[in-house]
Scaffold this motif. Structure first.
Motif, PDB file in Angstrom:
ATOM      1  N   MET A 142       0.833  -1.203   0.000  1.00  0.00           N
ATOM      2  CA  MET A 142       0.000   0.000   0.000  1.00  0.00           C
ATOM      3  C   MET A 142       0.870   1.256   0.000  1.00  0.00           C
ATOM      4  SD  MET A 142      -3.008  -1.290   2.620  1.00  0.00           S
ATOM      5  CE  MET A 142      -4.005   0.204   2.524  1.00  0.00           C
ATOM      6  N   ARG A 143       1.963   1.213   0.737  1.00  0.00           N
ATOM      7  CA  ARG A 143       2.874   2.356   0.770  1.00  0.00           C
ATOM      8  C   ARG A 143       3.545   2.539  -0.599  1.00  0.00           C
ATOM      9  NH1 ARG A 143       4.143   5.143   5.218  1.00  0.00           N
ATOM     10  NH2 ARG A 143       6.151   6.213   5.439  1.00  0.00           N
ATOM     11  N   ALA A 144       3.915   1.424  -1.227  1.00  0.00           N
ATOM     12  CA  ALA A 144       4.520   1.501  -2.560  1.00  0.00           C
ATOM     13  C   ALA A 144       3.542   2.091  -3.573  1.00  0.00           C
ATOM     14  CB  ALA A 144       4.971   0.107  -3.002  1.00  0.00           C
ATOM     15  N   ARG A 145       2.288   1.662  -3.534  1.00  0.00           N
ATOM     16  CA  ARG A 145       1.293   2.184  -4.463  1.00  0.00           C
ATOM     17  C   ARG A 145       1.083   3.684  -4.248  1.00  0.00           C
ATOM     18  NH1 ARG A 145       0.440   2.115  -8.031  1.00  0.00           N
ATOM     19  NH2 ARG A 145      -1.790   2.009  -8.475  1.00  0.00           N
ATOM     20  N   GLN A 146       1.128   4.119  -2.991  1.00  0.00           N
ATOM     21  CA  GLN A 146       0.961   5.535  -2.703  1.00  0.00           C
ATOM     22  C   GLN A 146       2.079   6.376  -3.331  1.00  0.00           C
ATOM     23  OE1 GLN A 146       0.830   5.536   1.567  1.00  0.00           O
ATOM     24  NE2 GLN A 146      -1.305   4.830   1.650  1.00  0.00           N
ATOM     25  N   HIS A 147       3.206   5.734  -3.627  1.00  0.00           N
ATOM     26  CA  HIS A 147       4.345   6.444  -4.220  1.00  0.00           C
ATOM     27  C   HIS A 147       4.537   6.065  -5.686  1.00  0.00           C
ATOM     28  CE1 HIS A 147       5.108   7.144   0.056  1.00  0.00           C
ATOM     29  NE2 HIS A 147       5.793   8.187  -0.339  1.00  0.00           N
ATOM     30  N   GLY A 148       3.475   5.574  -6.303  1.00  0.00           N
ATOM     31  CA  GLY A 148       3.478   5.379  -7.747  1.00  0.00           C
ATOM     32  C   GLY A 148       4.124   4.108  -8.253  1.00  0.00           C
ATOM     33  N   ILE A 149       4.458   3.183  -7.369  1.00  0.00           N
ATOM     34  CA  ILE A 149       5.068   1.923  -7.782  1.00  0.00           C
ATOM     35  C   ILE A 149       3.971   0.935  -8.180  1.00  0.00           C
ATOM     36  CG2 ILE A 149       6.552   0.007  -7.113  1.00  0.00           C
ATOM     37  CD1 ILE A 149       7.996   2.694  -7.247  1.00  0.00           C
ATOM     38  N   LYS A 150       4.078   0.357  -9.371  1.00  0.00           N
ATOM     39  CA  LYS A 150       3.093  -0.621  -9.822  1.00  0.00           C
ATOM     40  C   LYS A 150       3.467  -2.024  -9.335  1.00  0.00           C
ATOM     41  CE  LYS A 150       1.446   1.892 -13.883  1.00  0.00           C
ATOM     42  NZ  LYS A 150       1.185   1.838 -15.359  1.00  0.00           N
ATOM     43  N   ILE A 151       2.442  -2.809  -9.078  1.00  0.00           N
ATOM     44  CA  ILE A 151       2.618  -4.149  -8.517  1.00  0.00           C
ATOM     45  C   ILE A 151       1.904  -5.151  -9.414  1.00  0.00           C
ATOM     46  CG2 ILE A 151       2.138  -5.633  -6.520  1.00  0.00           C
ATOM     47  CD1 ILE A 151       2.201  -3.045  -4.816  1.00  0.00           C
ATOM     48  N   TYR A 152       2.537  -6.291  -9.646  1.00  0.00           N
ATOM     49  CA  TYR A 152       1.981  -7.285 -10.552  1.00  0.00           C
ATOM     50  C   TYR A 152       2.032  -8.681  -9.930  1.00  0.00           C
ATOM     51  CZ  TYR A 152       2.459  -3.658 -14.122  1.00  0.00           C
ATOM     52  OH  TYR A 152       2.357  -2.483 -14.831  1.00  0.00           O
ATOM     53  N   CYS A 153       1.101  -9.509 -10.373  1.00  0.00           N
ATOM     54  CA  CYS A 153       1.083 -10.922 -10.006  1.00  0.00           C
ATOM     55  C   CYS A 153       1.030 -11.745 -11.287  1.00  0.00           C
ATOM     56  CB  CYS A 153      -0.119 -11.243  -9.122  1.00  0.00           C
ATOM     57  SG  CYS A 153      -0.230 -12.989  -8.652  1.00  0.00           S
ATOM     58  N   ASP A 154       1.976 -12.667 -11.457  1.00  0.00           N
ATOM     59  CA  ASP A 154       1.975 -13.561 -12.609  1.00  0.00           C
ATOM     60  C   ASP A 154       1.107 -14.762 -12.264  1.00  0.00           C
ATOM     61  OD1 ASP A 154       2.440 -15.409 -14.616  1.00  0.00           O
ATOM     62  OD2 ASP A 154       4.569 -14.919 -14.803  1.00  0.00           O
TER      63      ASP A 154
END
Length: 231
Positions: free
Chosen positions: A195-207
């Protein structure tokens, strides 16, 4: 003469967190040997276990070691998650800041450990359920569990850590922090980090093509046909 303590001596730190009295299963040890035997040719990798009473401390020590060594990636391979032998190769191929494999929470009923922010006006996250994604695709989400998470270490420069205090004085910062009892909308250390990463614009993925098994007294796995199953 170079030494292991110098920076840029490895490309990826493979971190195995072990918290509390967690049991290491023979099946996990046997499978992990196959995973390590399939590290891509030319990739400089080091494997380290991080036993700690609390999982967030274990993960944060791994972050600090990866940064100290100048590693380009940090890959968490939890001691209760079994992955296909070529998982690291497949995750690296995506070249994403944060990416992981698909597995399910040991919960009744189990749910996918890839989540998005709620859209019903309530704070927090909700799982991306079977049927809400195309099986086998790379799914952009807002949070994944850390058990198979691959992270580019420059993410830790872009995402500020939680600043802990002791008696009102600054203590050491932590990127992974169990916030469930510290914040009104807190949660586990992995989701708090995401959640903190998303707040700073980092995208997250699941393969979702990489299906891992979550070990325990009862073993949980995605079925491969959008059906969560318990073994």
């Amino acid at each position: 003469m170079s030494g292991f303590w110098e920076k840029n001596v490895i490309d990826v730190l493979i971190a195995i967190p072990i918290s509390g009295s967690e049991v290491i299963y023979y099946e996990w040890s046997d499978n992990t040997a196959r995973v390590l035997a399939n590290i891509p040719v030319g990739l400089r990798a080091s494997t380290q276990r991080f036993p700690e009473p609390c999982i967030d401390i274990s993960r944060d020590k791994a972050v600090n070691m990866a940064l100290q060594l100048g590693a380009r990636w940090l890959w968490f391979l939890d001691s209760d998650v079994i992955v296909p032998p070529d998982t690291l190769h497949r995750l690296l191929a995506h070249n994403k800041d944060i990416v992981g494999a698909l597995y399910v929470r040991r919960h009744d009923p189990p749910f996918n450990e890839m989540l998005r922010f709620r859209k019903d006006g309530q704070p927090g996250l909700q799982p991306i359920r079977d049927g809400e994604y195309q099986d086998g695709e790379l799914v952009e989400c807002d949070a994944i569990a850390t058990g198979t998470m691959l992270i580019k270490t420059d993410v830790f420069e872009k995402v500020p850590p939680f600043q802990m205090t002791i008696d009102g004085q600054p203590s050491r910062p932590m990127w992974f922090l169990w916030t469930a009892y510290r914040l009104p909308t807190g949660g586990s250390e992995d989701f708090s980090f995401c959640m903190r990463a998303r707040q700073h614009g980092i995208k997250i993925y699941c393969d979702s093509s990489i299906k891992a098994r979550h070990m325990g007294p009862v073993r949980f796995r995605p079925s491969g046909s959008n059906q969560t199953q318990i073994e």
